[in-house]
Design a protein around this motif. Structure first.
Motif, short mmCIF file in Angstrom:
data_model
loop_
_atom_site.label_atom_id
_atom_site.label_comp_id
_atom_site.label_asym_id
_atom_site.label_seq_id
_atom_site.Cartn_x
_atom_site.Cartn_y
_atom_site.Cartn_z
N HIS A 42 -26.57 69.53 -4.00
CA HIS A 42 -27.38 68.75 -3.05
C HIS A 42 -27.34 69.36 -1.66
CE1 HIS A 42 -26.59 65.36 -6.04
NE2 HIS A 42 -27.89 65.49 -6.00
N GLN A 54 -30.10 61.56 -2.54
CA GLN A 54 -31.47 61.74 -3.04
C GLN A 54 -32.44 61.96 -1.89
OE1 GLN A 54 -31.93 57.98 -5.10
NE2 GLN A 54 -31.40 58.88 -7.07
N VAL A 55 -33.55 62.62 -2.22
CA VAL A 55 -34.70 62.67 -1.32
C VAL A 55 -35.71 61.65 -1.81
CG1 VAL A 55 -34.44 65.04 -0.55
CG2 VAL A 55 -35.68 64.62 -2.68
N ASP A 67 -34.74 56.02 0.71
CA ASP A 67 -35.52 55.21 -0.23
C ASP A 67 -36.98 55.15 0.23
OD1 ASP A 67 -35.06 53.19 -2.73
OD2 ASP A 67 -36.81 52.70 -1.53
N SER A 68 -37.86 55.68 -0.63
CA SER A 68 -39.27 55.83 -0.26
C SER A 68 -39.94 54.51 0.10
CB SER A 68 -40.03 56.51 -1.40
OG SER A 68 -39.91 55.77 -2.59
N1 LIG Z 1 -35.48 54.93 -5.16
C1 LIG Z 1 -35.45 56.23 -4.54
C2 LIG Z 1 -35.42 57.30 -5.62
C3 LIG Z 1 -35.27 58.70 -5.03
C4 LIG Z 1 -35.02 59.74 -6.11
O1 LIG Z 1 -34.82 59.43 -7.31
N2 LIG Z 1 -35.01 61.00 -5.69
C5 LIG Z 1 -34.75 62.12 -6.60
C6 LIG Z 1 -35.91 63.12 -6.54
S1 LIG Z 1 -37.39 62.40 -7.15
C7 LIG Z 1 -33.53 62.87 -6.14
O2 LIG Z 1 -33.39 63.19 -4.98
N3 LIG Z 1 -32.62 63.18 -7.07
C8 LIG Z 1 -31.48 64.00 -6.79
C9 LIG Z 1 -30.34 63.64 -7.64
O3 LIG Z 1 -30.30 62.48 -8.11
O4 LIG Z 1 -29.48 64.48 -7.84
C10 LIG Z 1 -36.66 56.37 -3.62
O5 LIG Z 1 -37.65 55.64 -3.80
O6 LIG Z 1 -36.61 57.16 -2.67
#
Ligand SMILES: N[C@@H](CCC(=O)N[C@@H](CS)C(=O)NCC(=O)O)C(=O)O
Length: 217
Positions: A42, A54-55, A67-68
């Protein structure tokens, strides 16, 4: 303003479209991603700013937000013009609910298709039945969407976050082999309207090119 963004992240895509619709300038920081390792390791800033690692993550005026859905709400409060949510409380709630449903109800089925069709098969083997079931669930969601769009151009009283969030998931499902049935005329007409928005068209073009490069590599 800074956005930590993933090249194939549907959640980030929603935020990028909203930022473009609101004509907000920002620095885009693309985190590392590969088909084999996904988001690992990450990005250190994302680790520091989001306990879920997460992004998307948005940084604006000293606020770091993940969180989007929450990011879209913040953008609407901080930069209300042009609006991406209706003013009427009931219609506003309906659109917020749909935007959240795109993430919570649509995305799990899209994710099944991503896992089955895009990422290398898991060690315990790929199960084509899962993809077929996900496509079936998406079929039911397309029908619900068609009903919700009866007699209207957009999910709310104008184009907004409900359209953006739902379109992003539907477009990913289409690319992954689960397009909306052609007989759902409201969905077909709405899809054409959404993808005619310049920020949406730009996202489709960039994502298609990135996908083609990734699959060719
Ligand atoms: N609920 C979060 C979900 C974000 C999410 O799942 N991001 C994914 C990319 S689509 C991520 O960064 N995953 C990295 C990981 O879990 O290692 C939102 O709406 O932002």
């Amino acid at each position: 303003m800074k956005l930590y963004s993933g090249p194939l992240s549907l959640f980030t895509q929603k935020v990028r479209i909203a930022l473009a619709e609101k004509q907000l300038a920002y620095e885009r920081i693309e985190v590392g991603w590969s088909r084999a390792d996904r988001y690992l390791p990450h990005h250190p800033d994302v680790v520091a700013l989001n306990p879920k690692c997460q992004v998307p993550v948005l940084v604006d005026r000293g606020l770091a937000l993940y969180d989007s859905t929450l990011i879209l709400e913040y953008l609407e409060d901080r930069y209300p013009e042009p609006p991406l949510l209706p003013k009427d409380p009931a219609l506003r709630a309906r659109c917020r609910q749909q935007e959240a449903a795109a993430d919570e109800i649509w995305f799990p089925h899209v994710w099944t298709l991503i896992e089955e069709r895009f990422y290398p098969p898991p060690a315990d083997g790929s199960d084509a039945g899962r993809a077929a079931q996900a496509a079936g669930e998406l079929g039911a969601l397309y029908t619900e969407l068609d009903d919700a769009l009866e007699g209207r151009d957009w999910y709310g009283d104008a184009y907004g976050v409900a359209d953006i969030g739902t379109f992003v998931m539907a477009q990913a499902a289409r690319v992954l082999g689960a397009p909306p049935p052609a007989e759902l005329r409201n969905v077909s007409a709405w899809t054409e309207r959404v993808q005619a928005r310049p920020p949406v068209a730009a996202e489709i073009e960039a994502t298609t090119a990135f996908l083609a490069r990734t699959l060719a590599a």
